[in-house]
Motif scaffolding. Sequence first.
Motif, PDB file in Angstrom:
ATOM      1  N   PHE A   1       0.844  -1.207   0.000  1.00 19.54           N
ATOM      2  CA  PHE A   1       0.000   0.000   0.000  1.00 19.54           C
ATOM      3  C   PHE A   1       0.875   1.252   0.000  1.00 19.54           C
ATOM      4  O   PHE A   1       0.586   2.232  -0.689  1.00 19.54           O
ATOM      5  CB  PHE A   1      -0.915  -0.012   1.237  1.00 19.54           C
TER       6      PHE A   1
ATOM      7  N   HIS B   1      -1.892  -1.625  -9.578  1.00 20.24           N
ATOM      8  CA  HIS B   1      -2.228  -1.268 -10.966  1.00 20.24           C
ATOM      9  C   HIS B   1      -1.501   0.008 -11.371  1.00 20.24           C
ATOM     10  O   HIS B   1      -0.904   0.093 -12.444  1.00 20.24           O
ATOM     11  CB  HIS B   1      -3.746  -1.041 -11.110  1.00 20.24           C
ATOM     12  N   GLU B   2      -1.551   1.000 -10.506  1.00 21.50           N
ATOM     13  CA  GLU B   2      -0.960   2.301 -10.822  1.00 21.50           C
ATOM     14  C   GLU B   2       0.568   2.206 -10.874  1.00 21.50           C
ATOM     15  O   GLU B   2       1.212   2.762 -11.773  1.00 21.50           O
ATOM     16  CB  GLU B   2      -1.403   3.339  -9.785  1.00 21.50           C
TER      17      GLU B   2
ATOM     18  N   VAL C   1      -8.217  -7.126  -0.895  1.00 25.16           N
ATOM     19  CA  VAL C   1      -7.515  -5.894  -0.524  1.00 25.16           C
ATOM     20  C   VAL C   1      -7.495  -4.924  -1.710  1.00 25.16           C
ATOM     21  O   VAL C   1      -6.452  -4.625  -2.274  1.00 25.16           O
ATOM     22  CB  VAL C   1      -6.078  -6.190  -0.027  1.00 25.16           C
ATOM     23  N   VAL C   2      -8.666  -4.419  -2.051  1.00 28.95           N
ATOM     24  CA  VAL C   2      -8.794  -3.579  -3.247  1.00 28.95           C
ATOM     25  C   VAL C   2      -7.931  -2.301  -3.183  1.00 28.95           C
ATOM     26  O   VAL C   2      -7.371  -1.895  -4.203  1.00 28.95           O
ATOM     27  CB  VAL C   2     -10.285  -3.268  -3.511  1.00 28.95           C
ATOM     28  N   PRO C   3      -7.772  -1.658  -2.009  1.00 27.61           N
ATOM     29  CA  PRO C   3      -6.905  -0.465  -1.992  1.00 27.61           C
ATOM     30  C   PRO C   3      -5.470  -0.776  -2.447  1.00 27.61           C
ATOM     31  O   PRO C   3      -4.830   0.061  -3.091  1.00 27.61           O
ATOM     32  CB  PRO C   3      -6.928  -0.028  -0.518  1.00 27.61           C
TER      33      PRO C   3
ATOM     34  N   LEU D   1      -4.682  -3.324  -4.499  1.00 29.22           N
ATOM     35  CA  LEU D   1      -4.780  -3.653  -5.927  1.00 29.22           C
ATOM     36  C   LEU D   1      -4.713  -2.380  -6.770  1.00 29.22           C
ATOM     37  O   LEU D   1      -4.008  -2.322  -7.774  1.00 29.22           O
ATOM     38  CB  LEU D   1      -6.091  -4.406  -6.182  1.00 29.22           C
ATOM     39  N   ARG D   2      -5.447  -1.340  -6.333  1.00 33.32           N
ATOM     40  CA  ARG D   2      -5.411  -0.053  -7.043  1.00 33.32           C
ATOM     41  C   ARG D   2      -3.987   0.472  -7.168  1.00 33.32           C
ATOM     42  O   ARG D   2      -3.552   0.909  -8.221  1.00 33.32           O
ATOM     43  CB  ARG D   2      -6.202   0.985  -6.253  1.00 33.32           C
ATOM     44  N   ARG D   3      -3.255   0.432  -6.060  1.00 31.69           N
ATOM     45  CA  ARG D   3      -1.896   0.994  -6.086  1.00 31.69           C
ATOM     46  C   ARG D   3      -0.943   0.129  -6.890  1.00 31.69           C
ATOM     47  O   ARG D   3      -0.009   0.638  -7.501  1.00 31.69           O
ATOM     48  CB  ARG D   3      -1.400   1.214  -4.657  1.00 31.69           C
TER      49      ARG D   3
ATOM     50  N   ALA E   1      -5.535 -10.834  -9.294  1.00 27.63           N
ATOM     51  CA  ALA E   1      -6.245 -10.832  -8.012  1.00 27.63           C
ATOM     52  C   ALA E   1      -6.838 -12.205  -7.753  1.00 27.63           C
ATOM     53  O   ALA E   1      -7.508 -12.775  -8.615  1.00 27.63           O
ATOM     54  CB  ALA E   1      -7.343  -9.779  -8.013  1.00 27.63           C
TER      55      ALA E   1
ATOM     56  N   ARG F   1      -3.941 -11.418  -2.987  1.00 34.28           N
ATOM     57  CA  ARG F   1      -5.250 -11.861  -2.499  1.00 34.28           C
ATOM     58  C   ARG F   1      -6.291 -10.821  -2.922  1.00 34.28           C
ATOM     59  O   ARG F   1      -6.009  -9.620  -2.959  1.00 34.28           O
ATOM     60  CB  ARG F   1      -5.246 -12.069  -0.985  1.00 34.28           C
ATOM     61  N   GLY F   2      -7.489 -11.277  -3.231  1.00 34.24           N
ATOM     62  CA  GLY F   2      -8.477 -10.366  -3.797  1.00 34.24           C
ATOM     63  C   GLY F   2      -9.095  -9.385  -2.814  1.00 34.24           C
ATOM     64  O   GLY F   2      -9.609  -8.328  -3.207  1.00 34.24           O
TER      65      GLY F   2
ATOM     66  N   VAL G   1      -0.588  -8.275 -12.854  1.00 31.36           N
ATOM     67  CA  VAL G   1      -1.157  -8.283 -11.505  1.00 31.36           C
ATOM     68  C   VAL G   1      -2.423  -9.130 -11.537  1.00 31.36           C
ATOM     69  O   VAL G   1      -3.313  -8.885 -12.366  1.00 31.36           O
ATOM     70  CB  VAL G   1      -1.489  -6.857 -11.027  1.00 31.36           C
TER      71      VAL G   1
END
Lengths: 246, 449
Positions: free
Chosen positions: B110, B148-149, B140-142, B144-146, B177, B137-138, B175
């Motif tokens: 993160f 991706h970025e 933890v979307v916050p 995943l966003r970072r 998920a 692991r799926g 990446v």
Amino acid sequence: MTENVSLGMPQLPAPAYPADVHARLEADARAIVDRYPDSRSALLPMLHLVQSEEGHVTRTGMRFCAEVLGLTTAEVTAVATFYTMYRRKPSGDYQVGVCTNTLCAVMGGDAIFEELKQHLGVGNDETTDDGKITLEHIECNAACDFAPVVMVNWEFFDNQTPESAKKMVDDLRAGRTVEPTRGAPLCTFKETARILAGFPDERPGAVEATGGAGPASLVGLRLAKGEIPQHRIVHPRGEAASQEGE
Amino acid sequence: MTLAAEINNSSPEKLLAPVLSAFWDQPDSWTLETYEAHEGYRGLRKALAMSPDDLIAYVKESGLRGRGGAGFPTGMKWQFIPQGDGKPHYLVVNADESEPGTCKDIPLLFANPHSLIEGIVIACYAIRSHHAFIYLRGEVVPVLRRLHEAVREAYAAGYLGTNVLGSGLDLELTVHAGAGAYICGEETALLDSLEGRRGQPRLRPPFPAVAGLYACPTVVNNVESIASVPAILNKGKDWFTSMGTEKSPGFTLYSLSGHVASPGQYEAPLGITLRQLLDMSGGMRPGHRLKFWTPGGSSTPMFTDEHLDVPLDYEGVGAAGSMLGTKALQCFDETTCVVRAVTRWTEFYAHESCGKCTPCREGTYWLVQLLRDIEAGQGQMSDLDKLNDIADNINGKSFCALGDGAASPIFSSLKYFREEYEQHITGKGCPFDPAKSTAWADNHKEVTA
């Protein structure tokens, strides 16, 4: 005697998506397949994709995955039923998951889950009548230093209490904007599923929302930099038996 | 030793060693710009100036060991990849952090995702891989966003894609998920899952280094292991081995949680003790004493206040009868019922057992039945030996370590707290008040007293 036993298997044949939906999802599916050397690796993200369409994994969605990837629907069903993030029935816009693994449970997760059940009038894995909230208990979500933790659509709500959790679900049901302690302002479960399928969140500000590390993540760094006054004189190893861990 | 010297030698500034966490407090710590401002991607440039074989040898000589639990030497894993075999090679990063208590990789990704990406590029250059995967692991979307970025930024800056920094290395990074299954943290189950299957462990041999993803040579490394590599390259292996112990060199993230005054991440040289961490961070919550704790997640046998001075490195924790694991230091105070804690962990293992091996699938189920009865005051004394017996029938008798992990809290809690189990049986109920364990239990003490 087994004829009346429901195995929860999807009834066949599954209906297809309407042509326009099919075309749109097929383009997304091709983009997913292109990420992998072997097309079958696209199955997990594609199940997230079909979940983003209907809010849960339907027999239509499983048929779609099977057709795109050249698998049988049985093969797809076997995978879809193995993983807990794939829902198998219609659910709410907001999935509220209370961590009740040992550490969060002890720190108050059990109490939060009980109070939310009472407050919302639903049990585990049930949805409120307005279709807004599905409540469930979840396993450890890698945020134990922020216990007790509640996840909503897989965004972090750290250091929760029964009061904060009840206010949060009230706000969600009233349509007010709810922001997590770590993560982006909540979108719906379907929109979250699309991010999980590997399509980046395009909302302005979503990546930087709530800033860098959370407070607990920084306590060691702050101590190392002398930014937090030391709590006490530390003892060399083995010389403080009478004061351990008080 | 004078008092002043004592403070100096054991002050947090001396005992802690923030490396991966060194700039988490900076604004926009997750961006490429911030990472580069803190010597980011310099280790990669040094690595690309070496031959891949020399690079593998260098990482091996640094003594870096896997941070995901098992502690296997990272450089040796890389060396096992056969070269010149004509097959594609893959690097798969295990970011499926799910072990109860474990919370280091998620805050790391993160706040500082580029440390992982830089490590991935270095590792792929070393093992001659052109495609790497991050299995996150799926839930933890916050994060995943970072990721991706950060991957987008790395492609745009030429750290990923074709001809990375003019080195001739072509590298794709995907990446991926997951979808909610603890078992996918086990490396062969993770590979099956990444291939689009149910996440079930594979029989070994063949090991992933020979037949991993798509039956090709594959390295599976934990997030923190790979993220530690760039600093080793940038600052040198001598700098790295100057920290920690001879067999457990370097720095690592310790995650303090539970009934402590200051839960959080503490990055320190390997070998620090829980006493040192508690002393510098304010100890247990006011007015309470440490009762039991895990050194590395729920799958590592629990410790008590007798073990406060165990050096938290691979050898030290092993010698004391547990495992360093993920360095997830879950601390519980005297208000906590150990039977309740173990029951809940066991329910977790029963839920997460993939069902492939009979001892684990059936054994965890029956452990839960017995434990629930005991917790509810409906157990019998003979159940305690039965618990031990069932745990013994799971331990070491399945494909993967999930079953061994399920047995750990049973064995260790019976060893240290058998009397507390007996109390539940003779007293026909739990003697603890769960309300006293909550994070808010002491908030209104003055008012209610």
